[in-house]
Design a protein around this motif. Structure first.
Motif, PDB file in Angstrom:
ATOM      1  N   GLY A 739       0.891  -1.187   0.235  1.00 30.51           N
ATOM      2  CA  GLY A 739      -0.033  -0.014   0.024  1.00 30.51           C
ATOM      3  C   GLY A 739       1.031   1.345  -0.068  1.00 30.51           C
ATOM      4  N   ILE A 740       1.824   1.384   0.851  1.00 33.96           N
ATOM      5  CA  ILE A 740       2.787   2.390   0.784  1.00 33.96           C
ATOM      6  C   ILE A 740       3.525   2.373  -0.342  1.00 33.96           C
ATOM      7  CG2 ILE A 740       4.626   3.516   1.865  1.00 33.96           C
ATOM      8  CD1 ILE A 740       3.915   1.950   4.607  1.00 33.96           C
ATOM      9  N   ALA A 741       3.808   1.257  -1.153  1.00 35.36           N
ATOM     10  CA  ALA A 741       4.638   1.469  -2.473  1.00 35.36           C
ATOM     11  C   ALA A 741       3.863   2.037  -3.464  1.00 35.36           C
ATOM     12  CB  ALA A 741       5.188   0.250  -2.615  1.00 35.36           C
ATOM     13  N   ALA A 742       2.337   1.605  -3.255  1.00 38.11           N
ATOM     14  CA  ALA A 742       1.212   2.083  -4.430  1.00 38.11           C
ATOM     15  C   ALA A 742       1.336   3.644  -4.314  1.00 38.11           C
ATOM     16  CB  ALA A 742       0.033   1.291  -4.138  1.00 38.11           C
ATOM     17  N   TYR A 743       1.213   4.271  -3.140  1.00 39.56           N
ATOM     18  CA  TYR A 743       0.870   5.892  -3.220  1.00 39.56           C
ATOM     19  C   TYR A 743       2.341   6.297  -3.599  1.00 39.56           C
ATOM     20  CZ  TYR A 743       2.632   6.679   2.009  1.00 39.56           C
ATOM     21  OH  TYR A 743       3.426   6.723   2.801  1.00 39.56           O
ATOM     22  N   ALA A 744       3.580   5.458  -3.437  1.00 35.15           N
ATOM     23  CA  ALA A 744       4.723   6.170  -3.616  1.00 35.15           C
ATOM     24  C   ALA A 744       4.832   6.287  -5.449  1.00 35.15           C
ATOM     25  CB  ALA A 744       6.155   5.483  -3.134  1.00 35.15           C
ATOM     26  N   ARG A 745       4.033   5.146  -5.715  1.00 34.59           N
ATOM     27  CA  ARG A 745       4.182   4.847  -7.371  1.00 34.59           C
ATOM     28  C   ARG A 745       3.211   5.892  -8.040  1.00 34.59           C
ATOM     29  NH1 ARG A 745       2.723   0.010  -7.018  1.00 34.59           N
ATOM     30  NH2 ARG A 745       4.783  -0.489  -6.719  1.00 34.59           N
ATOM     31  N   PHE A 755      -2.901   5.401  -6.594  1.00 35.42           N
ATOM     32  CA  PHE A 755      -3.519   6.125  -5.495  1.00 35.42           C
ATOM     33  C   PHE A 755      -4.667   5.042  -5.142  1.00 35.42           C
ATOM     34  CE2 PHE A 755      -1.420  10.070  -7.545  1.00 35.42           C
ATOM     35  CZ  PHE A 755      -0.650  10.345  -6.646  1.00 35.42           C
ATOM     36  N   GLN A 756      -5.611   4.761  -5.735  1.00 34.55           N
ATOM     37  CA  GLN A 756      -6.809   4.228  -5.467  1.00 34.55           C
ATOM     38  C   GLN A 756      -6.129   2.952  -4.830  1.00 34.55           C
ATOM     39  OE1 GLN A 756      -8.790   3.800  -9.170  1.00 34.55           O
ATOM     40  NE2 GLN A 756     -10.048   5.706  -8.930  1.00 34.55           N
ATOM     41  N   GLU A 757      -5.346   1.991  -5.312  1.00 33.49           N
ATOM     42  CA  GLU A 757      -4.816   1.095  -5.084  1.00 33.49           C
ATOM     43  C   GLU A 757      -4.261   0.982  -3.546  1.00 33.49           C
ATOM     44  OE1 GLU A 757      -1.499  -2.544  -6.035  1.00 33.49           O
ATOM     45  OE2 GLU A 757      -1.342  -0.765  -6.984  1.00 33.49           O
ATOM     46  N   SER A 758      -3.498   1.969  -3.200  1.00 28.32           N
ATOM     47  CA  SER A 758      -2.966   2.511  -1.981  1.00 28.32           C
ATOM     48  C   SER A 758      -4.225   2.654  -0.939  1.00 28.32           C
ATOM     49  CB  SER A 758      -2.313   3.655  -2.128  1.00 28.32           C
ATOM     50  OG  SER A 758      -1.868   4.027  -0.614  1.00 28.32           O
ATOM     51  N   VAL A 759      -5.115   3.396  -1.290  1.00 29.32           N
ATOM     52  CA  VAL A 759      -6.367   3.582  -0.024  1.00 29.32           C
ATOM     53  C   VAL A 759      -6.697   2.014   0.060  1.00 29.32           C
ATOM     54  CG1 VAL A 759      -8.359   4.521  -0.075  1.00 29.32           C
ATOM     55  CG2 VAL A 759      -6.419   5.926  -0.870  1.00 29.32           C
ATOM     56  N   GLU A 760      -7.232   1.417  -0.972  1.00 32.39           N
ATOM     57  CA  GLU A 760      -7.700   0.101  -0.739  1.00 32.39           C
ATOM     58  C   GLU A 760      -7.033  -0.896   0.194  1.00 32.39           C
ATOM     59  OE1 GLU A 760      -8.585  -1.284  -4.569  1.00 32.39           O
ATOM     60  OE2 GLU A 760      -9.843   0.330  -5.091  1.00 32.39           O
ATOM     61  N   LEU A 761      -5.647  -0.874  -0.137  1.00 30.03           N
ATOM     62  CA  LEU A 761      -4.926  -1.859   0.922  1.00 30.03           C
ATOM     63  C   LEU A 761      -4.667  -1.235   2.299  1.00 30.03           C
ATOM     64  CD1 LEU A 761      -2.171  -2.566  -2.063  1.00 30.03           C
ATOM     65  CD2 LEU A 761      -3.407  -4.126  -1.016  1.00 30.03           C
ATOM     66  N   LEU A 771      -2.811   5.484   6.281  1.00 27.64           N
ATOM     67  CA  LEU A 771      -3.815   5.641   5.362  1.00 27.64           C
ATOM     68  C   LEU A 771      -4.125   6.971   5.070  1.00 27.64           C
ATOM     69  CD1 LEU A 771      -6.557   4.399   4.048  1.00 27.64           C
ATOM     70  CD2 LEU A 771      -7.469   4.372   6.232  1.00 27.64           C
ATOM     71  N   GLY A 772      -3.999   7.854   6.154  1.00 29.29           N
ATOM     72  CA  GLY A 772      -4.333   9.431   5.990  1.00 29.29           C
ATOM     73  C   GLY A 772      -3.535   9.953   4.952  1.00 29.29           C
ATOM     74  N   ARG A 773      -1.920   9.474   5.087  1.00 27.86           N
ATOM     75  CA  ARG A 773      -1.351  10.013   3.925  1.00 27.86           C
ATOM     76  C   ARG A 773      -1.679   9.413   2.604  1.00 27.86           C
ATOM     77  NH1 ARG A 773       5.107   9.366   5.880  1.00 27.86           N
ATOM     78  NH2 ARG A 773       5.135  10.457   3.930  1.00 27.86           N
ATOM     79  N   ALA A 774      -2.151   8.378   2.450  1.00 28.43           N
ATOM     80  CA  ALA A 774      -2.622   7.982   1.251  1.00 28.43           C
ATOM     81  C   ALA A 774      -3.700   8.693   0.567  1.00 28.43           C
ATOM     82  CB  ALA A 774      -2.961   6.493   1.337  1.00 28.43           C
ATOM     83  N   HIS A 775      -4.764   8.936   1.517  1.00 25.06           N
ATOM     84  CA  HIS A 775      -5.857   9.928   1.126  1.00 25.06           C
ATOM     85  C   HIS A 775      -5.373  11.433   0.959  1.00 25.06           C
ATOM     86  CE1 HIS A 775      -9.511   7.555   1.505  1.00 25.06           C
ATOM     87  NE2 HIS A 775      -8.831   6.958   2.871  1.00 25.06           N
ATOM     88  N   LEU A 776      -4.403  11.897   1.552  1.00 24.40           N
ATOM     89  CA  LEU A 776      -3.727  13.089   1.513  1.00 24.40           C
ATOM     90  C   LEU A 776      -3.306  13.195   0.137  1.00 24.40           C
ATOM     91  CD1 LEU A 776      -2.838  15.803   2.095  1.00 24.40           C
ATOM     92  CD2 LEU A 776      -0.927  14.794   3.355  1.00 24.40           C
ATOM     93  N   LEU A 777      -2.297  12.275  -0.256  1.00 23.85           N
ATOM     94  CA  LEU A 777      -1.532  12.504  -1.561  1.00 23.85           C
ATOM     95  C   LEU A 777      -2.801  12.269  -2.719  1.00 23.85           C
ATOM     96  CD1 LEU A 777       1.502  10.291  -0.612  1.00 23.85           C
ATOM     97  CD2 LEU A 777       1.392  12.839  -1.036  1.00 23.85           C
ATOM     98  N   TYR A 778      -3.712  11.161  -2.678  1.00 24.24           N
ATOM     99  CA  TYR A 778      -4.665  10.852  -3.633  1.00 24.24           C
ATOM    100  C   TYR A 778      -5.472  12.515  -3.859  1.00 24.24           C
ATOM    101  CZ  TYR A 778      -8.360   8.642  -6.156  1.00 24.24           C
ATOM    102  OH  TYR A 778      -9.212   8.175  -7.230  1.00 24.24           O
ATOM    103  N   GLY A 779      -5.857  12.999  -2.708  1.00 26.81           N
ATOM    104  CA  GLY A 779      -6.537  14.048  -2.748  1.00 26.81           C
ATOM    105  C   GLY A 779      -5.917  15.299  -3.415  1.00 26.81           C
TER     106      GLY A 779
END
Length: 899
Positions: A739-745, A755-761, A771-779
């Motif tokens: 999940g962390i690698a997905a938002y970095a990707r 980003f979607q994959e990161s949030v889901e994982l 998880l908050g950081r994943a939503h932040l980077l996606y948003g």
């Protein structure tokens, strides 16, 4: 104007000192206890100030103790003096603590839990203070045995809510540097006016102005010198010796004209720290002294009183008499005291006297000192054990026994923290004939000693050389020694740049194992990388018969983090805390609490992280050690507290190991600065964290490196780091890592699916901040794509998750992003832990989980009265009135019940 008190004139001009002591006792009388350390040269008037405190504190029960120059080798001898008058309160202590004190004082057989002796002594003092306030006076603290000093310092830090005052007096520059951590006051010399007044009042004969001025100049403001120099003639040129030395010379002048028997009796009295007249008279009879005339003659000097206790008029008088005796006379005195000392009741003191009486090597006495060392270590007196063993070395005649005792003494000094002495002992073996196993032991000790010194990077290679020496002799011990080198390098933060060297040495020299083990897994990791090593690391971590953390918890925790396996990390942290509590090991418990703090911060339970940090600090304080830093750095970085983080980083920089003391300093610096949107600083720190590509030190910094590099438009660095992160997280196979690698990707590619994959994982995991950081980077990505409405949902979620988890920096970034979409951001609600001090958070969570005040006191190493004071503050700050309300208060109750 002088009063009629025989000591009052010694307090001339001491207005500031008396005011400080009166303020201390005044606060203690109202239940706000504390400690004060008086520092000054010998004879400056510290003892007179203690006497003043005792005389003016009429409402207090006064308890006295004093360090002895000749008793520093007996563990807890000073603490025993302090506690003996209060032993009637021993039954008020919990059964285990009562037994600890009894065993420490030699009142019963058994090995005391030295970790809890401070808590037991605190319980004894607070029980006694319930009747009336206590004033504890500790003179000559520079001569306290180290075990007693450690406990007394702990008491001085822990009596802030009890009616107890502690006054220490110690010589300047004469040891007991640990006293500097207490509030202190330097006792300086009298001014010339007060010195003349004292001299006029107490001189044994009239003085003209010229002689008086010369004596005032020579005394340099020392009250004792002003009393003694006239008796000694007072005409020693001031530049010839220090004032204490001139006072000693004055005391020695009183010996002139004494018969040999009277001098020898005084020498025996000076050599005996107990002051027991029965022991003195027995020793004197052994020497054939005629007691009545010799004691009467000795008493006329005024150097010592021969009453129900043998007391010297001043510690300088005792040392003056002892130093004035010839070496032969001192040996005679110690020999007589050894004969008079009960071998059953005081075997250690008898052995020490025998050692001092010996004119040359004596293997029988050396063996007896070895037994003393074993008893001292069993009672928690590590420094005393080191002293016994060091003297045993000096008396050893047999070469092989001398080598073994030297190694044992060096180990004991290392354990006691006197590493310079340990190095000196090891240096004596350079010309000795050692076998390979002994050579290996020397290298291991030298390696461990090197780890304790700033900027000394020899430790890993010395321990590696020891492992290489053991290959043919003890194959399994050799493999363990390679792992020791790795583990210690990482624990004290010397891993950067050396881990691969240690593993390379192990790969070429380590004997084969029966089945693949941890060392094989690490060799595979360094040699062939994560894809082939990860399965072996997983198997090693969880073990076929038992998990790795039962044997090597520090390495196990690092492997769990390296594999992006937070659930196993949680299991390790919880096991460490449980095992540390059950075994009474402060080292294991502190390591577990530090890991629990990191685990709680990563899952977003900041209150639990703060509580674990407070407990670790309390245990470190009880053990006389500084608190660990790495988890506090992680906590400050997660919270976005730059000033707190930088203060901790400076503490790490100035500590015994330098910046390397903290393995994650650079990666946590990158985390802090990414949260605060200081991307250039985050990029620089992340680059330093990953420059050596070391195992255990690089993986956690890669996501921070990628995020900072993308924001700094360094896409080449981001892509390279992403490739490494992807290899590691795919090999680890956990949802968290992927999940962390997905938002970095997503940051690198700009592809929404990542980003979607990161949030889901990450939604399936427990790591709320990530998880908050994943939503932040996606948003953030959605807003930059012009999709404001879509971005708001993710940014709101990010702001809520990160705020609740206390990640103030990242929460601030989410708030700024929300404002950029045109949305108004509500102020963040204050969390309960933000209203409380760190120790109040720990007390609140323990009480909320069902612990009694006594249980909380025992766990946090504070008094019950302090627990109750904290509870009153907690109720006031949170608007509560009862423990039941505290249990029901949101965000306070711990995840697990108190055990």
């Amino acid at each position: 104007m002088l009063t009629s008190s025989p000591r009052s004139d010694l307090l001339l001009g001491r207005f500031d000192e008396k005011r400080h002591m009166d303020e201390l006792t005044g606060r203690a009388a109202s239940g706000r206890g504390g400690a004060l350390a008086l520092r000054g040269e010998a004879g400056i008037g510290k003892s007179a100030l203690l006497a003043h405190a005792a005389g003016t504190a009429s409402a207090f029960r006064v308890i006295r103790a004093s360090g002895s120059e000749f008793e520093q080798h007996l563990p807890y001898s000073g603490l025993h003096q302090l506690c003996v008058p209060m032993l009637e309160h021993l039954d008020a202590l919990p059964h285990p603590r009562r037994d600890d004190l009894r065993a420490a004082f030699g009142m019963t057989e058994g090995t005391p839990d030295s970790f809890h002796i401070g808590l037991a002594a605190l319980g004894l003092l607070t029980a006694a203070a319930q009747e009336r306030p206590l004033l504890c006076l500790i003179d000559d603290a520079q001569w306290l045995d180290s075990a007693s000093l450690q406990v007394m310092l702990f008491l001085g830090r822990r009596i802030t809510t009890d009616p107890i005052a502690m006054l220490f007096a110690a010589r300047s520059g004469d040891g007991a540097k640990e006293l500097d951590e207490l509030p202190g006051l330097v006792v300086r010399g009298l001014n010339d006016k007060d010195a003349r007044t004292l001299l006029t009042a107490r001189s044994p004969f009239p003085l003209d102005d010229q002689v008086r001025d010369r004596l005032v100049a020579e005394a340099q403001g020392s009250p004792l010198a002003l009393l003694e120099l006239p008796r000694a003639g007072g005409f020693v040129p001031p530049e010839m010796s220090s004032v204490p030395n001139r006072i000693e010379h004055g005391f020695q002048a009183r010996l002139t004209g004494l018969t040999a028997e009277a001098r020898l009796l005084l020498t025996v009295a000076a050599a005996d720290p107990t002051g027991d007249p029965g022991l003195l008279w027995a020793a004197a009879r052994h020497l054939g002294l005629d007691l009545a005339p010799s004691s009467a003659e000795a008493a006329t000097t005024g150097l010592a009183e021969f009453g129900h206790r043998i007391r010297f008029c001043h510690p300088l008088a005792r040392s003056a008499v002892y130093r004035a005796a010839s070496a032969c006379e001192r040996r005679m005195a110690h020999g007589a005291l050894a004969e008079a000392t009960d071998p059953t009741g005081a075997p250690d003191r008898r052995a020490w006297h025998r050692a001092q009486a010996s004119a040359g090597p004596d293997d029988d006495i050396a063996a007896a000192l070895e037994q003393c060392a074993s008893r001292a270590r069993a009672r928690g007196g590590v420094a005393a054990a080191a002293a016994f063993l060091e003297r045993s070395v000096a008396l050893s005649l047999d070469p092989e026994r001398r080598i073994e005792r030297t190694l044992a003494a060096a180990q004991a000094h290392f354990d006691a923290g006197t590493t310079d002495v340990a190095e000196g002992l090891l240096a004596t073996l350079e010309t000795a004939t050692l076998d390979d196993h002994q050579h290996a032991r020397v290298d291991l000790l030298r390696g461990r000693t090197a780890f304790t010194r700033r900027h000394d990077d020899a430790g890993p290679m010395l321990m590696t050389r020891a492992a290489q020496r053991l290959v043919a002799l003890h194959p399994q011990q050799a493999r363990d020694s390679f792992l020791d080198a790795l583990e210690m390098s990482l624990v004290v933060g010397r891993g950067g740049g050396v881990i691969r060297k240690v593993v390379a040495a192990a790969r070429s020299a380590a004997p084969a194992s029966d089945s693949p083990d941890l060392l094989d897994a690490l060799i595979e990791l360094v040699t062939n990388g994560y894809p082939t090593a990860a399965p072996l690391l997983h198997r090693t971590l969880h073990g076929e018969h038992e998990p790795l953390w039962l044997r090597r918890p520090a390495l196990a925790a690092m492997i769990a983090i390296e594999l992006w396996d937070p659930r196993t990390h949680t299991d390790i942290a919880n096991w460490l805390v449980k095992d540390g509590r059950e075994s009474g090991s402060p080292l294991v418990l502190r390591l577990g609490l530090a890991q629990q703090a990191i685990d709680a911060a990563m899952t977003g339970d900041l209150g639990q992280a703060i509580a674990a940090t407070a407990e670790e600090a309390a245990i470190a304080d009880a053990a006389g050690l500084p608190p660990l830093i790495y988890h506090r750095l992680h906590l400050a970085a997660q919270r976005g507290r730059r000033e707190e983080f930088e203060e901790l980083a400076r503490e790490a920089e100035n500590g015994p190991h330098g910046t390397g003391q903290v393995t994650n300093l650079h990666s946590t610096t990158a985390l802090l600065n990414n949260g605060l949107a200081d991307y250039p600083a985050a990029l620089a720190a992340a680059r330093r964290a990953t420059e050596h590509d070391d195992i255990f030190l690089t993986g956690s910094a890669l996501p921070e490196l990628i995020e900072a590099a993308v924001h700094c438009d360094d896409h080449a660095t981001a892509k390279e780091a992403l490739a490494s992160l992807t290899e590691r997280t795919e090999a680890g196979g956990t949802g968290v890592g992927r999940g962390i690698a997905a938002y970095a990707r997503g940051l690198v590619t700009g592809v929404e699916h990542h980003f979607q994959e990161s949030v889901e994982l990450l939604a399936k995991e427990r790591l709320a901040p990530y998880l908050g950081r994943a939503h932040l980077l996606y948003g953030q990505w959605l807003r930059r794509e012009g999709r404001r409405r879509d971005s708001r949902q993710h940014l709101r979620t990010a702001h809520e998750l990160l705020s609740k988890a206390g990640n103030e920096g990242f929460a601030g970034r989410a708030a700024n992003e929300l404002r950029a979409t045109g949305e108004r951001v509500r102020p963040r609600s204050e969390q309960p832990y933000e209203k409380l001090t760190m120790q109040e958070v720990a007390v609140a969570r323990l009480v909320a989980s069902g612990a009694t005040s006594h249980e909380v006191a025992g766990q946090l190493f504070i008094s019950k009265r302090t627990v109750d004071a904290h509870l009153r503050n907690i109720f006031r700050k949170l608007g509560l009135t009862s423990r039941r309300q505290l249990k029901d208060h949101p965000e306070v109750l711990t995840h697990e019940r108190f055990t």
